[in-house]
Motif scaffolding. Structure first.
Motif, PDB file in Angstrom:
ATOM      1  N   PHE A  80     -26.588   6.302  48.615  1.00  0.00           N
ATOM      2  CA  PHE A  80     -27.194   5.016  48.957  1.00  0.00           C
ATOM      3  C   PHE A  80     -26.050   4.050  49.243  1.00  0.00           C
ATOM      4  CE2 PHE A  80     -30.227   7.031  46.061  1.00  0.00           C
ATOM      5  CZ  PHE A  80     -31.387   6.961  46.821  1.00  0.00           C
ATOM      6  N   ASP A 119     -29.711   9.445  52.096  1.00  0.00           N
ATOM      7  CA  ASP A 119     -31.018   8.794  51.994  1.00  0.00           C
ATOM      8  C   ASP A 119     -31.208   7.967  53.265  1.00  0.00           C
ATOM      9  OD1 ASP A 119     -33.266   7.702  49.870  1.00  0.00           O
ATOM     10  OD2 ASP A 119     -32.601   6.117  51.227  1.00  0.00           O
ATOM     11  N   CYS A 121     -33.251   5.237  54.962  1.00  0.00           N
ATOM     12  CA  CYS A 121     -34.206   4.151  54.816  1.00  0.00           C
ATOM     13  C   CYS A 121     -33.493   2.879  55.260  1.00  0.00           C
ATOM     14  CB  CYS A 121     -34.670   4.014  53.366  1.00  0.00           C
ATOM     15  SG  CYS A 121     -36.131   2.942  53.214  1.00  0.00           S
ATOM     16  N   CYS A 123     -34.239  -0.306  53.829  1.00  0.00           N
ATOM     17  CA  CYS A 123     -34.411  -1.448  52.925  1.00  0.00           C
ATOM     18  C   CYS A 123     -33.112  -1.989  52.347  1.00  0.00           C
ATOM     19  CB  CYS A 123     -35.406  -1.123  51.823  1.00  0.00           C
ATOM     20  SG  CYS A 123     -34.916   0.243  50.771  1.00  0.00           S
ATOM     21  N   SER A 167     -36.743   8.295  53.091  1.00  0.00           N
ATOM     22  CA  SER A 167     -37.480   7.763  51.941  1.00  0.00           C
ATOM     23  C   SER A 167     -38.310   6.532  52.296  1.00  0.00           C
ATOM     24  CB  SER A 167     -36.497   7.391  50.821  1.00  0.00           C
ATOM     25  OG  SER A 167     -35.724   6.265  51.183  1.00  0.00           O
ATOM     26  N   LYS A 197     -44.138   9.611  47.997  1.00  0.00           N
ATOM     27  CA  LYS A 197     -43.386   8.553  47.313  1.00  0.00           C
ATOM     28  C   LYS A 197     -44.351   7.404  47.030  1.00  0.00           C
ATOM     29  CE  LYS A 197     -39.590   5.321  47.902  1.00  0.00           C
ATOM     30  NZ  LYS A 197     -38.458   4.910  48.732  1.00  0.00           N
ATOM     31  N   TYR A 203     -39.044   1.570  40.204  1.00  0.00           N
ATOM     32  CA  TYR A 203     -37.870   1.427  41.071  1.00  0.00           C
ATOM     33  C   TYR A 203     -37.078   0.150  40.778  1.00  0.00           C
ATOM     34  CZ  TYR A 203     -40.653   4.736  43.906  1.00  0.00           C
ATOM     35  OH  TYR A 203     -41.419   5.785  44.336  1.00  0.00           O
ATOM     36  N   PHE A 206     -33.248   0.358  40.367  1.00  0.00           N
ATOM     37  CA  PHE A 206     -32.637   0.797  41.631  1.00  0.00           C
ATOM     38  C   PHE A 206     -32.435  -0.388  42.565  1.00  0.00           C
ATOM     39  CE2 PHE A 206     -33.056   1.787  46.100  1.00  0.00           C
ATOM     40  CZ  PHE A 206     -32.254   2.902  46.290  1.00  0.00           C
ATOM     41  N   ARG A 207     -33.428  -1.259  42.616  1.00  0.00           N
ATOM     42  CA  ARG A 207     -33.331  -2.374  43.572  1.00  0.00           C
ATOM     43  C   ARG A 207     -32.229  -3.343  43.167  1.00  0.00           C
ATOM     44  NH1 ARG A 207     -39.834  -2.798  44.794  1.00  0.00           N
ATOM     45  NH2 ARG A 207     -39.961  -0.669  45.619  1.00  0.00           N
ATOM     46  N   ARG A 219     -44.168  -3.005  48.583  1.00  0.00           N
ATOM     47  CA  ARG A 219     -44.157  -1.872  49.511  1.00  0.00           C
ATOM     48  C   ARG A 219     -45.491  -1.112  49.520  1.00  0.00           C
ATOM     49  NH1 ARG A 219     -38.904  -2.563  50.308  1.00  0.00           N
ATOM     50  NH2 ARG A 219     -37.303  -2.035  48.785  1.00  0.00           N
ATOM     51  N   GLN A 223     -45.871   2.684  50.895  1.00  0.00           N
ATOM     52  CA  GLN A 223     -45.718   3.721  49.871  1.00  0.00           C
ATOM     53  C   GLN A 223     -47.093   4.044  49.268  1.00  0.00           C
ATOM     54  OE1 GLN A 223     -42.670   2.176  47.241  1.00  0.00           O
ATOM     55  NE2 GLN A 223     -41.062   2.543  48.756  1.00  0.00           N
ATOM     56  N   LYS A 250     -42.009  11.555  44.043  1.00  0.00           N
ATOM     57  CA  LYS A 250     -41.234  10.478  43.442  1.00  0.00           C
ATOM     58  C   LYS A 250     -42.163   9.331  43.070  1.00  0.00           C
ATOM     59  CE  LYS A 250     -37.902   7.037  44.765  1.00  0.00           C
ATOM     60  NZ  LYS A 250     -37.217   6.397  45.822  1.00  0.00           N
ATOM     61  N   TYR A 273     -37.931  13.291  41.917  1.00  0.00           N
ATOM     62  CA  TYR A 273     -36.939  12.238  41.696  1.00  0.00           C
ATOM     63  C   TYR A 273     -37.241  11.545  40.371  1.00  0.00           C
ATOM     64  CZ  TYR A 273     -33.495   8.759  43.400  1.00  0.00           C
ATOM     65  OH  TYR A 273     -32.389   7.958  43.575  1.00  0.00           O
ATOM     66  N   VAL A 275     -36.573   8.734  38.556  1.00  0.00           N
ATOM     67  CA  VAL A 275     -36.057   7.487  39.151  1.00  0.00           C
ATOM     68  C   VAL A 275     -35.403   6.532  38.156  1.00  0.00           C
ATOM     69  CG1 VAL A 275     -37.711   7.616  41.065  1.00  0.00           C
ATOM     70  CG2 VAL A 275     -38.264   6.272  38.998  1.00  0.00           C
ATOM     71  N   SER A 276     -34.900   5.437  38.718  1.00  0.00           N
ATOM     72  CA  SER A 276     -34.088   4.487  37.964  1.00  0.00           C
ATOM     73  C   SER A 276     -34.798   3.921  36.731  1.00  0.00           C
ATOM     74  CB  SER A 276     -33.649   3.344  38.883  1.00  0.00           C
ATOM     75  OG  SER A 276     -34.775   2.687  39.432  1.00  0.00           O
ATOM     76  N   TYR A 315     -30.235  10.515  37.591  1.00  0.00           N
ATOM     77  CA  TYR A 315     -29.045   9.787  37.146  1.00  0.00           C
ATOM     78  C   TYR A 315     -28.467  10.417  35.878  1.00  0.00           C
ATOM     79  CZ  TYR A 315     -31.122   6.611  40.475  1.00  0.00           C
ATOM     80  OH  TYR A 315     -31.670   6.105  41.614  1.00  0.00           O
TER      81      TYR A 315
END
Ligand code: PBG
Length: 326
Positions: A80, A119, A121, A123, A167, A197, A203, A206-207, A219, A223, A250, A273, A275-276, A315
């Protein structure tokens, strides 16, 4: 049986060796993919506040990171990028000198055998933080976004990406990316599609790490919606039909049934995934002494594989791989 203590289910649980002999699911660092956040500049290792142990790294830090990841037997890294500047159409995503393209070239030169996943995307690169181009009314325009995603995929392949992972959740992106890759001579580069997704609160961290929160709205118009699992199978069927080589679900934890349904419906390799927000929750509870972090981490990763995932993007890849070392 009468007259004897009934331990028929317990006999094979008595020792660690017996349990290992009959284990139905095994974790292997070779099934992990480790996400990396790449930032402009030099000498940068910024810990992400909501993700203890996860760092934003400048490109010059990547060789060291690659050595560590490879030394642990982890399959690859997912890239990313945080661009120098953002604009309406997210041009930093498909610029040949974009941050992820720089990272890919560095990694491919330093560690050619470490799998690199790009990845795809917009965004992280758009000034408005949405995953595509906007119409005047703020709606993400599907078809005007496809071209930019395809350009991003080709730019990443040119920089050496081994796998392209869209993604964005636009309709038709896998076909658009496949055709652009083929036309550019990258017919050998596989696509790992974030097929199912979900629009997820998980998320959040992650953001922060990727500086990709939408400036307005959310989103949910592109999504998936949390209550749906049959719809996830339709998404996967479309992506498979458009040429996806690997399918992904995900997030993982709240969607274990989706992983299972995908496993039972498709023969494609399946990724999940972790995720975060799943990572952040575990770290927060472990730091408070409320759970045993290592133990819960291994339990979660094993659960994701037991549900049916072949590949786990996480992670935790480095810490879990350290624990798995014989
Ligand atoms: C980009 C993207 C996101 C994640 C992976 N790719 C964020 C989002 O959709 O807002 C989330 C990963 C994570 O939470 O660990 N669209």
């Amino acid at each position: 049986m009468k007259g004897f203590p009934d331990v028929r289910m317990r006999r094979l649980r008595r020792t660690r060796e017996l349990r290992a002999l009959v284990a139905e699911t095994a974790l292997d660092p070779g099934d992990f993919i480790y996400p990396l956040f790449v930032v402009p500049g030099a000498g940068i290792r910024n810990e992400v506040p909501s993700m203890p142990g996860v760092f934003q790294l400048s490109v010059d830090q990547l060789p060291r990171e690659a050595d560590e990841v490879q030394g642990l037997g982890i399959a690859g890294v997912l890239l990313f990028g945080l661009p120098e500047s953002k604009d309406e159409s997210g041009s930093g995503a498909y610029d040949a000198e974009g941050i992820v393209q720089q990272a890919l070239r560095c990694l491919k030169q330093h560690a050619p055998d470490l799998l690199t996943v790009g990845d795809v995307c917009l965004c992280e690169y758009t000034s408005h933080g949405h995953c595509g181009r906007l119409d005047d009314d703020g709606y993400v325009n599907n078809d005007r976004t496809l071209d930019l995603l395809a350009r991003t995929a080709v730019a990443q392949a040119q920089a050496g990406a081994d796998i392209i992972a869209p993604s964005d959740m636009m309709d038709g992106r896998v076909a658009a990316i496949r055709s652009a890759l083929d036309t550019a001579g990258f017919e050998r580069v596989p696509i790992m599609s974030y097929a199912a997704k979900y629009a997820s609160g998980f998320y959040g961290p992650f953001r922060e790490a990727a500086d990709s929160a939408p400036a307005f709205g959310d989103r949910r118009q592109y999504q998936m919606d949390t209550p749906n699992v049959r719809e996830a199978l339709r998404e996967m069927e479309l992506d498979a039909g458009e040429g996806a080589d690997i399918l992904m679900v995900k997030p993982a934890l709240a969607y274990m049934d989706v992983i299972r349904a995908a496993r039972e419906t498709f023969c494609h390799p399946l990724a999940a995934y972790n995720v975060s927000g799943e990572y952040a929750m575990l770290k927060a509870a472990a730091r408070n002494g409320w759970i045993d972090g290592d133990r819960v981490m291994m339990e979660i990763l094993t659960g994701i594989k037991r549900a049916g995932a072949d590949i786990v993007i996480t992670y935790h890849a480095k810490e879990a791989s350290r624990l798995l070392k014989p």
